[in-house]
Write a protein that holds these residues in place. Structure first.
Motif, PDB file in Angstrom:
ATOM      1  N   ALA A  29       0.831  -1.207   0.000  1.00 57.55           N
ATOM      2  CA  ALA A  29       0.000   0.000   0.000  1.00 57.55           C
ATOM      3  C   ALA A  29       0.864   1.254   0.000  1.00 57.55           C
ATOM      4  CB  ALA A  29      -0.929  -0.005   1.210  1.00 57.55           C
ATOM      5  N   LEU A  30       1.981   1.229   0.719  1.00 52.64           N
ATOM      6  CA  LEU A  30       2.835   2.404   0.780  1.00 52.64           C
ATOM      7  C   LEU A  30       3.488   2.698  -0.572  1.00 52.64           C
ATOM      8  CD1 LEU A  30       4.619   1.891   4.230  1.00 52.64           C
ATOM      9  CD2 LEU A  30       2.537   3.178   3.711  1.00 52.64           C
ATOM     10  N   GLN A  31       3.760   1.658  -1.335  1.00 53.42           N
ATOM     11  CA  GLN A  31       4.375   1.864  -2.645  1.00 53.42           C
ATOM     12  C   GLN A  31       3.471   2.662  -3.576  1.00 53.42           C
ATOM     13  OE1 GLN A  31       5.319  -2.244  -3.550  1.00 53.42           O
ATOM     14  NE2 GLN A  31       7.481  -1.961  -3.019  1.00 53.42           N
ATOM     15  N   GLN A  32       2.170   2.571  -3.362  1.00 51.70           N
ATOM     16  CA  GLN A  32       1.252   3.354  -4.180  1.00 51.70           C
ATOM     17  C   GLN A  32       1.392   4.845  -3.902  1.00 51.70           C
ATOM     18  OE1 GLN A  32      -2.796   1.765  -4.493  1.00 51.70           O
ATOM     19  NE2 GLN A  32      -2.093  -0.109  -3.479  1.00 51.70           N
ATOM     20  N   PHE A  33       1.700   5.198  -2.660  1.00 49.64           N
ATOM     21  CA  PHE A  33       1.982   6.595  -2.349  1.00 49.64           C
ATOM     22  C   PHE A  33       3.299   7.015  -2.997  1.00 49.64           C
ATOM     23  CE2 PHE A  33      -1.023   5.402   0.890  1.00 49.64           C
ATOM     24  CZ  PHE A  33      -1.728   6.563   1.178  1.00 49.64           C
ATOM     25  N   ALA A  34       4.296   6.126  -2.934  1.00 56.30           N
ATOM     26  CA  ALA A  34       5.610   6.450  -3.478  1.00 56.30           C
ATOM     27  C   ALA A  34       5.553   6.687  -4.979  1.00 56.30           C
ATOM     28  CB  ALA A  34       6.588   5.327  -3.153  1.00 56.30           C
ATOM     29  N   THR A  35       4.758   5.901  -5.687  1.00 58.05           N
ATOM     30  CA  THR A  35       4.668   6.080  -7.132  1.00 58.05           C
ATOM     31  C   THR A  35       4.053   7.430  -7.499  1.00 58.05           C
ATOM     32  OG1 THR A  35       2.518   4.947  -7.202  1.00 58.05           O
ATOM     33  CG2 THR A  35       4.494   3.604  -7.551  1.00 58.05           C
ATOM     34  N   ARG A  36       3.332   8.029  -6.576  1.00 54.36           N
ATOM     35  CA  ARG A  36       2.748   9.358  -6.801  1.00 54.36           C
ATOM     36  C   ARG A  36       3.590  10.452  -6.156  1.00 54.36           C
ATOM     37  NH1 ARG A  36      -3.844   8.467  -6.335  1.00 54.36           N
ATOM     38  NH2 ARG A  36      -3.899   6.431  -7.347  1.00 54.36           N
ATOM     39  N   ASN A  37       4.806  10.079  -5.717  1.00 55.95           N
ATOM     40  CA  ASN A  37       5.742  11.030  -5.114  1.00 55.95           C
ATOM     41  C   ASN A  37       5.166  11.709  -3.879  1.00 55.95           C
ATOM     42  OD1 ASN A  37       7.846  10.635  -7.064  1.00 55.95           O
ATOM     43  ND2 ASN A  37       6.629  11.861  -8.514  1.00 55.95           N
ATOM     44  N   ILE A  38       4.411  10.959  -3.093  1.00 56.07           N
ATOM     45  CA  ILE A  38       3.858  11.456  -1.835  1.00 56.07           C
ATOM     46  C   ILE A  38       4.805  11.028  -0.719  1.00 56.07           C
ATOM     47  CG2 ILE A  38       1.928  11.342  -0.213  1.00 56.07           C
ATOM     48  CD1 ILE A  38       0.124  10.661  -2.617  1.00 56.07           C
ATOM     49  N   PRO A  39       5.459  11.973  -0.055  1.00 58.53           N
ATOM     50  CA  PRO A  39       6.410  11.607   1.006  1.00 58.53           C
ATOM     51  C   PRO A  39       5.712  10.970   2.197  1.00 58.53           C
ATOM     52  CG  PRO A  39       6.077  13.974   0.954  1.00 58.53           C
ATOM     53  CD  PRO A  39       5.367  13.424  -0.242  1.00 58.53           C
ATOM     54  N   ILE A  40       6.440  10.067   2.872  1.00 62.39           N
ATOM     55  CA  ILE A  40       5.891   9.299   4.003  1.00 62.39           C
ATOM     56  C   ILE A  40       6.842   9.379   5.187  1.00 62.39           C
ATOM     57  CG2 ILE A  40       5.034   7.058   4.791  1.00 62.39           C
ATOM     58  CD1 ILE A  40       4.754   6.264   1.829  1.00 62.39           C
ATOM     59  N   VAL A  41       6.281   9.683   6.357  1.00 65.90           N
ATOM     60  CA  VAL A  41       7.004   9.535   7.619  1.00 65.90           C
ATOM     61  C   VAL A  41       6.117   8.745   8.563  1.00 65.90           C
ATOM     62  CG1 VAL A  41       8.346  11.656   7.349  1.00 65.90           C
ATOM     63  CG2 VAL A  41       6.153  11.737   8.535  1.00 65.90           C
ATOM     64  N   GLY A  42       6.712   8.157   9.596  1.00 69.34           N
ATOM     65  CA  GLY A  42       5.921   7.328  10.505  1.00 69.34           C
ATOM     66  C   GLY A  42       6.435   7.390  11.925  1.00 69.34           C
ATOM     67  N   TRP A  43       5.622   6.869  12.832  1.00 67.56           N
ATOM     68  CA  TRP A  43       5.983   6.753  14.254  1.00 67.56           C
ATOM     69  C   TRP A  43       5.811   5.296  14.659  1.00 67.56           C
ATOM     70  CZ3 TRP A  43       3.184   5.321  18.710  1.00 67.56           C
ATOM     71  CH2 TRP A  43       3.799   5.600  19.936  1.00 67.56           C
ATOM     72  N   HIS A  44       6.884   4.701  15.189  1.00 69.95           N
ATOM     73  CA  HIS A  44       6.860   3.302  15.629  1.00 69.95           C
ATOM     74  C   HIS A  44       6.415   2.356  14.511  1.00 69.95           C
ATOM     75  CE1 HIS A  44       6.936   3.623  20.299  1.00 69.95           C
ATOM     76  NE2 HIS A  44       7.743   4.515  19.741  1.00 69.95           N
ATOM     77  N   VAL A  45       6.945   2.554  13.319  1.00 66.78           N
ATOM     78  CA  VAL A  45       6.586   1.695  12.197  1.00 66.78           C
ATOM     79  C   VAL A  45       7.719   0.741  11.836  1.00 66.78           C
ATOM     80  CG1 VAL A  45       4.928   3.341  11.269  1.00 66.78           C
ATOM     81  CG2 VAL A  45       7.313   3.436  10.491  1.00 66.78           C
ATOM     82  N   ALA A  46       8.794   0.749  12.619  1.00 64.31           N
ATOM     83  CA  ALA A  46       9.923  -0.151  12.399  1.00 64.31           C
ATOM     84  C   ALA A  46      10.658  -0.315  13.720  1.00 64.31           C
ATOM     85  CB  ALA A  46      10.852   0.398  11.314  1.00 64.31           C
ATOM     86  N   ALA A  47      11.615  -1.228  13.721  1.00 66.02           N
ATOM     87  CA  ALA A  47      12.321  -1.548  14.964  1.00 66.02           C
ATOM     88  C   ALA A  47      13.337  -0.489  15.356  1.00 66.02           C
ATOM     89  CB  ALA A  47      13.015  -2.900  14.824  1.00 66.02           C
TER      90      ALA A  47
END
Length: 377
Positions: free
Chosen positions: A140-158
Motif C-alpha cells: 500500500a505504501l508503494q502506491q503513495f511512493a509512485t505518486r511522489n507522496i512523502p511518508i514519515v511514521g511513528w513506531h513503524v519499524a524496529a
C-alpha cells in the motif's frame, strides 16, 4: 557503546545503555559481579529518571511549506501512545497551517490497507503513519511512493530513522531497545536483583517483539531473577484477553510472579483491576512498562497502584517532529534522524516535565524551536 560481559551467564548481550550512560564491565566472581551489575543498573536508571535534558535536536531547517494536505493513518486511536502522537501532530499543523485528515484502523488487520487506500483517495500531499509495521504495509505504501507522496511514521519499524526497503523516509521513535533495557533494569533494581518476571508483548509487531527480547535478555542476565514467561497477547485484544490471562498467570505462578513487564502500558489497564479483585497488595506485584506513558499509567504510578514506572515517550514532541520531518521532505531536504533520549517516569519525578497533566512533555522549549525553524509566530 561497550558490550556488557555477563560473566555469570557466559554470554555477551547487546549494550545496556541510555543516552545518559552505560553499564560498565563487571569484575570476575559471581557474587561480586551480581552486586556490581545491580549497582550499575541503579546508576543507569537514576540517569534515565533525570529531568528532560536541554534540546539537542535540530535548530535550523526550511520555512513552513504552505497549504499542504496531510493524511494521518493511525493504527488504533484507543492506544494512548498513538493518540498522544496524533494530538501532537494536530497541535503542530495548527502552527504550520496545514490541513489534516485522520484515518483510524482501530487495531484491525483487515482495516489497515483499507484506511491506507482511503487516505490515498483523499489525494494528500504527504502521509503520516502512526503505529503499524512499514514492511507489512509495503504494497500500500508503494502506491503513495509512485505518486511522489512523502511518508514519515511513528513506531513503524524496529529502529528510528529511514526504514530500509520501504518509502518511509523517517521512523520517529526513541531507541526501542534502550527503552526495553531501561525498563527491565528498573525491575531488577527495584527488586534488589530478585524479580520473578512475566513479559507481555505482541509478536505481530516487530518493534514489540524486539523490545520483549531485549527485556528478556536483561532479566536472564540477572543471576537472582527468574524469567517466568513471555506471554504473547495482541494489543488490539488486550481488553478481551488480559483479565483471563492475568488470572491464569496468578494461578500458575502464585507468589513467584512479582514483576510484570510490558511493551505498552495498555496491558496494565486490564491487569490492575484483576489484581485488585484478587486481593493482591500493591506492593506484592510491580508493573513496569517499556512505553508509551499513557494517562492511566501516570495515574497508577502517582497513586501507587501496582505500576511503579513507565519509560514514557515524548508523544506530543514526536508529533511535532513528524510534521517537521515532513516539511523537510516537501523542501527537498533530508530528514534529521533525531532520536530523543530515553526517560524513565517514576513516583519521584512524575510531577515534572508535564507529569501534572498525566503525560511526559519535556520542558525544553521544543515548540518555540520548531516555530522558529518554520518561521511561524
Amino acid at each position: 557503546m561497550r558490550c556488557l560481559l555477563l560473566a555469570w551467564a557466559c554470554a555477551c548481550m547487546p549494550s545496556i545503555a541510555t543516552a545518559q550512560g552505560a553499564l560498565t564491565d563487571p569484575v570476575p566472581g559471581a557474587s561480586v559481579v551480581a552486586q556490581e551489575y545491580l549497582t550499575e543498573a541503579k546508576r543507569v536508571i537514576d540517569a534515565a529518571a533525570q529531568p528532560a535534558p536541554h534540546w539537542n535536536g535540530p535548530r535550523n531547517g526550511p520555512r513552513a511549506a504552505s497549504g499542504k494536505r496531510i493524511a494521518v493513518v493511525a493504527e488504533d486511536l484507543r492506544n494512548g501512545g498513538i493518540l498522544g502522537v496524533v494530538d501532537g501532530v494536530l497541535e503542530a499543523v495548527k502552527v504550520i497551517d496545514w490541513n489534516v485528515k485522520i484515518f483510524d484502523s482501530g487495531g484491525m488487520p483487515d482495516l489497515r490497507l483499507k484506511m491506507l487506500a482511503n487516505a490515498l483517495a483523499s489525494r494528500p500531499d504527504g502521509l503520516i503513519i502512526v503505529g503499524g509495521d512499514a514492511r507489512a504495509l509495503l504494497p500500500a505504501l508503494q502506491q503513495f511512493a509512485t505518486r511522489n507522496i512523502p511518508i514519515v511514521g511513528w513506531h513503524v519499524a524496529a529502529h528510528a530513522g529511514p526504514v530500509p526497503g520501504t518509502p518511509v523516509a523517517m521512523n520517529v521513535s526513541t531507541d526501542p531497545l534502550e527503552v526495553a533495557r531501561v525498563t527491565a533494569l528498573a525491575a531488577i533494581a527495584q527488586s534488589g536483583g530478585h524479580a520473578g518476571v512475566v513479559i507481555f508483548t505482541d509478536s505481530s509487531y516487530r518493534i514489540a517483539q524486539d523490545k520483549a527480547d531485549a527485556m528478556a535478555a536483561v532479566v536472564r542476565a540477572c543471576s537472582g531473577c527468574t524469567l517466568l514467561e513471555v506471554r504473547d497477547v495482541a494489543i488490539s485484544r488486550s481488553q478481551e484477553l488480559m483479565p483471563g490471562t492475568t488470572r491464569a498467570l496468578l494461578a500458575g505462578y502464585g507468589k513467584r510472579w512479582t514483576h510484570a513487564l510490558a511493551i505498552n502500558d495498555i496491558y496494565f489497564d486490564y491487569t490492575a483491576p484483576v489484581l485488585t479483585q484478587a486481593g493482591i497488595p500493591n506492593t506484592a506485584m510491580v508493573m513496569l512498562s517499556a512505553g508509551d506513558g499513557s494517562e492511566s499509567a501516570f495515574l497508577r504510578i502517582r497513586t501507587g497502584t501496582f505500576q511503579t514506572a513507565t519509560v514514557a515517550e515524548p508523544l506530543n514532541l514526536h508529533g511535532w517532529q513528524l510534521v517537521d520531518e515532513m516539511n523537510r521532505l516537501f523542501a527537498g531536504e533530508r530528514v534529521t534522524g533525531y532520536v530523543f533520549p530515553v526517560h524513565l517516569v517514576t513516583a519521584d519525578n512524575i510531577a515534572v516535565d508535564g507529569g501534572n497533566h498525566l503525560l511526559y512533555d519535556p520542558a525544553n522549549g521544543y515548540r518555540d524551536i520548531y516555530r522558529r525553524i518554520w518561521q511561524r509566530p
